[in-house]
Motif scaffolding. Sequence first.
Motif, PDB file in Angstrom:
ATOM      1  N   UNK A  65       0.811  -1.218   0.000  1.00 23.96           N
ATOM      2  CA  UNK A  65       0.000   0.000   0.000  1.00 23.96           C
ATOM      3  C   UNK A  65       0.850   1.278   0.000  1.00 23.96           C
ATOM      4  N   UNK A  66       2.075   1.229   0.483  1.00 28.66           N
ATOM      5  CA  UNK A  66       2.921   2.434   0.529  1.00 28.66           C
ATOM      6  C   UNK A  66       3.351   2.872  -0.872  1.00 28.66           C
ATOM      7  N   UNK A  67       3.181   1.976  -1.840  1.00 28.30           N
ATOM      8  CA  UNK A  67       3.556   2.331  -3.224  1.00 28.30           C
ATOM      9  C   UNK A  67       2.319   2.560  -4.089  1.00 28.30           C
ATOM     10  N   UNK A  68       1.166   2.724  -3.436  1.00 27.86           N
ATOM     11  CA  UNK A  68      -0.076   2.987  -4.170  1.00 27.86           C
ATOM     12  C   UNK A  68      -0.429   4.469  -4.040  1.00 27.86           C
ATOM     13  N   UNK A  69      -0.752   5.095  -5.178  1.00 24.75           N
ATOM     14  CA  UNK A  69      -1.110   6.512  -5.233  1.00 24.75           C
ATOM     15  C   UNK A  69      -2.581   6.600  -5.606  1.00 24.75           C
ATOM     16  N   UNK A  70      -3.360   7.197  -4.706  1.00 26.63           N
ATOM     17  CA  UNK A  70      -4.817   7.215  -4.842  1.00 26.63           C
ATOM     18  C   UNK A  70      -5.318   8.563  -5.360  1.00 26.63           C
ATOM     19  N   UNK A  71      -6.130   8.492  -6.383  1.00 24.37           N
ATOM     20  CA  UNK A  71      -6.810   9.671  -6.934  1.00 24.37           C
ATOM     21  C   UNK A  71      -8.302   9.361  -6.994  1.00 24.37           C
ATOM     22  N   UNK A  72      -9.099  10.360  -7.408  1.00 23.66           N
ATOM     23  CA  UNK A  72     -10.547  10.184  -7.513  1.00 23.66           C
ATOM     24  C   UNK A  72     -11.003  10.601  -8.910  1.00 23.66           C
ATOM     25  N   UNK A  73     -11.826   9.763  -9.537  1.00 24.27           N
ATOM     26  CA  UNK A  73     -12.312  10.060 -10.891  1.00 24.27           C
ATOM     27  C   UNK A  73     -13.341  11.177 -10.920  1.00 24.27           C
ATOM     28  N   UNK A  74     -14.010  11.360  -9.798  1.00 23.48           N
ATOM     29  CA  UNK A  74     -14.972  12.463  -9.697  1.00 23.48           C
ATOM     30  C   UNK A  74     -15.338  12.686  -8.237  1.00 23.48           C
ATOM     31  N   UNK A  75     -15.957  13.838  -8.011  1.00 24.94           N
ATOM     32  CA  UNK A  75     -16.372  14.171  -6.646  1.00 24.94           C
ATOM     33  C   UNK A  75     -17.633  15.032  -6.676  1.00 24.94           C
ATOM     34  N   UNK A  76     -18.448  14.855  -5.657  1.00 24.46           N
ATOM     35  CA  UNK A  76     -19.602  15.738  -5.502  1.00 24.46           C
ATOM     36  C   UNK A  76     -19.086  17.071  -4.964  1.00 24.46           C
ATOM     37  N   UNK A  77     -19.841  18.159  -5.227  1.00 21.83           N
ATOM     38  CA  UNK A  77     -19.365  19.489  -4.815  1.00 21.83           C
ATOM     39  C   UNK A  77     -19.682  19.715  -3.336  1.00 21.83           C
ATOM     40  N   UNK A  78     -19.002  18.942  -2.492  1.00 20.96           N
ATOM     41  CA  UNK A  78     -19.234  18.993  -1.049  1.00 20.96           C
ATOM     42  C   UNK A  78     -17.900  18.867  -0.305  1.00 20.96           C
ATOM     43  N   UNK A  79     -17.857  19.314   0.971  1.00 17.64           N
ATOM     44  CA  UNK A  79     -16.629  19.167   1.764  1.00 17.64           C
ATOM     45  C   UNK A  79     -16.319  17.687   2.058  1.00 17.64           C
ATOM     46  N   UNK A  80     -15.082  17.361   2.427  1.00 12.64           N
ATOM     47  CA  UNK A  80     -14.670  15.950   2.595  1.00 12.64           C
ATOM     48  C   UNK A  80     -15.365  15.206   3.732  1.00 12.64           C
ATOM     49  N   UNK A  81     -16.004  15.942   4.647  1.00 14.16           N
ATOM     50  CA  UNK A  81     -16.706  15.255   5.750  1.00 14.16           C
ATOM     51  C   UNK A  81     -18.204  15.120   5.484  1.00 14.16           C
ATOM     52  N   UNK A  82     -18.629  15.537   4.293  1.00 13.78           N
ATOM     53  CA  UNK A  82     -20.056  15.458   3.952  1.00 13.78           C
ATOM     54  C   UNK A  82     -20.453  14.011   3.640  1.00 13.78           C
ATOM     55  N   UNK A  83     -21.646  13.568   4.059  1.00 14.75           N
ATOM     56  CA  UNK A  83     -22.084  12.192   3.763  1.00 14.75           C
ATOM     57  C   UNK A  83     -22.097  11.879   2.263  1.00 14.75           C
ATOM     58  N   UNK A  84     -22.189  12.862   1.438  1.00 16.87           N
ATOM     59  CA  UNK A  84     -22.207  12.668  -0.022  1.00 16.87           C
ATOM     60  C   UNK A  84     -20.805  12.558  -0.618  1.00 16.87           C
ATOM     61  N   UNK A  85     -19.787  12.843   0.174  1.00 19.57           N
ATOM     62  CA  UNK A  85     -18.417  12.918  -0.343  1.00 19.57           C
ATOM     63  C   UNK A  85     -17.861  11.551  -0.749  1.00 19.57           C
ATOM     64  N   UNK A  86     -17.368  11.452  -1.987  1.00 22.94           N
ATOM     65  CA  UNK A  86     -16.721  10.206  -2.425  1.00 22.94           C
ATOM     66  C   UNK A  86     -15.431   9.966  -1.651  1.00 22.94           C
ATOM     67  N   UNK A  87     -14.723  11.075  -1.317  1.00 17.14           N
ATOM     68  CA  UNK A  87     -13.506  10.917  -0.521  1.00 17.14           C
ATOM     69  C   UNK A  87     -13.850  10.298   0.827  1.00 17.14           C
ATOM     70  N   UNK A  88     -14.921  10.833   1.458  1.00 15.94           N
ATOM     71  CA  UNK A  88     -15.304  10.318   2.789  1.00 15.94           C
ATOM     72  C   UNK A  88     -15.621   8.829   2.709  1.00 15.94           C
ATOM     73  N   UNK A  89     -16.373   8.437   1.702  1.00 13.01           N
ATOM     74  CA  UNK A  89     -16.723   7.011   1.548  1.00 13.01           C
ATOM     75  C   UNK A  89     -15.464   6.159   1.418  1.00 13.01           C
TER      76      UNK A  89
END
Length: 248
Positions: A65-89
């Motif tokens: 896992x230390x050699x894995x780089x994580x990105x996101x293909x898309x995100x909802x227009x919400x802060x990272x702690x929002x229940x809708x956030x893909x990052x949060x999930x």
Amino acid sequence: MNTDLELRVFSAPAELFPAAAAEFARLAHTAIRTSGRFTVALSGGSTPKNLFKLLAGLPAQDISWKQVYFFFGDERHVPPDDPESNFRMANETLLSKIPARPENVFRIHAEQDAETAAKDYEEQLVKFFNLQSGQFPRFDLIMLGLGPDGHTASLFPGSKGLSEMHRLVIANWVEKFNAFRITFTYPVLDHAACVMFMATGADKADAVRRVIEDKKQGPPAGRVSPIEGRLLWFLDRDAAAELPVGSR
Ligand code: 6PG
């Protein structure tokens, strides 16, 4: 029929997610062995949760896992702690459960205004992949989902983002949500070494049929076509129910 894809149909999600986890691990091994790193863009929505939980439960030695780089293909227009956030999930089901390096997690800063968040993420991609003008990043893996309307990432039917061929990341206005989404564009999806779609459930069957039947005229997800890469479709039997018998 869209023939340049690898279609795998499983009897149930309980079979699909372990197979997707095995594919993820295989791709990670190969990339880390050949280039010392694995670059992956995670999908959002609800479908990947079960895969992320499985990956988080893998024996530590299974993926470096230390050699894995994580990105996101898309995100909802919400802060990272929002229940809708893909990052949060992703953080709750995977990233906070594995020994990933925090500096290797590149989230979309969607707490900003949408256009700024999109430009900021483009700059992060340009810097990380050391891109020259006009170049696109080559992810080892981009994970994608499918909406019942045939959208993928946040490339929705009828939205402006469908015709964007130069930007890497855009703020895409989605009429039905009366909101922006921040999303990768088609050129980024098509420059990946591997794109993995996962779709489960009967509510996706119509969109799956339209995507696979007609790549050109079909819904947005059907236009994803890696230029020099693999296109994987992982479906459960319900999502594949409307496909011609021979293909499922
Ligand atoms: C998002 C996703 C989106 C998702 C599909 C499927 O932010 O919502 O990136 O493209 O993959 O909407 O969503 P489900 O997995 O919840 O059905």
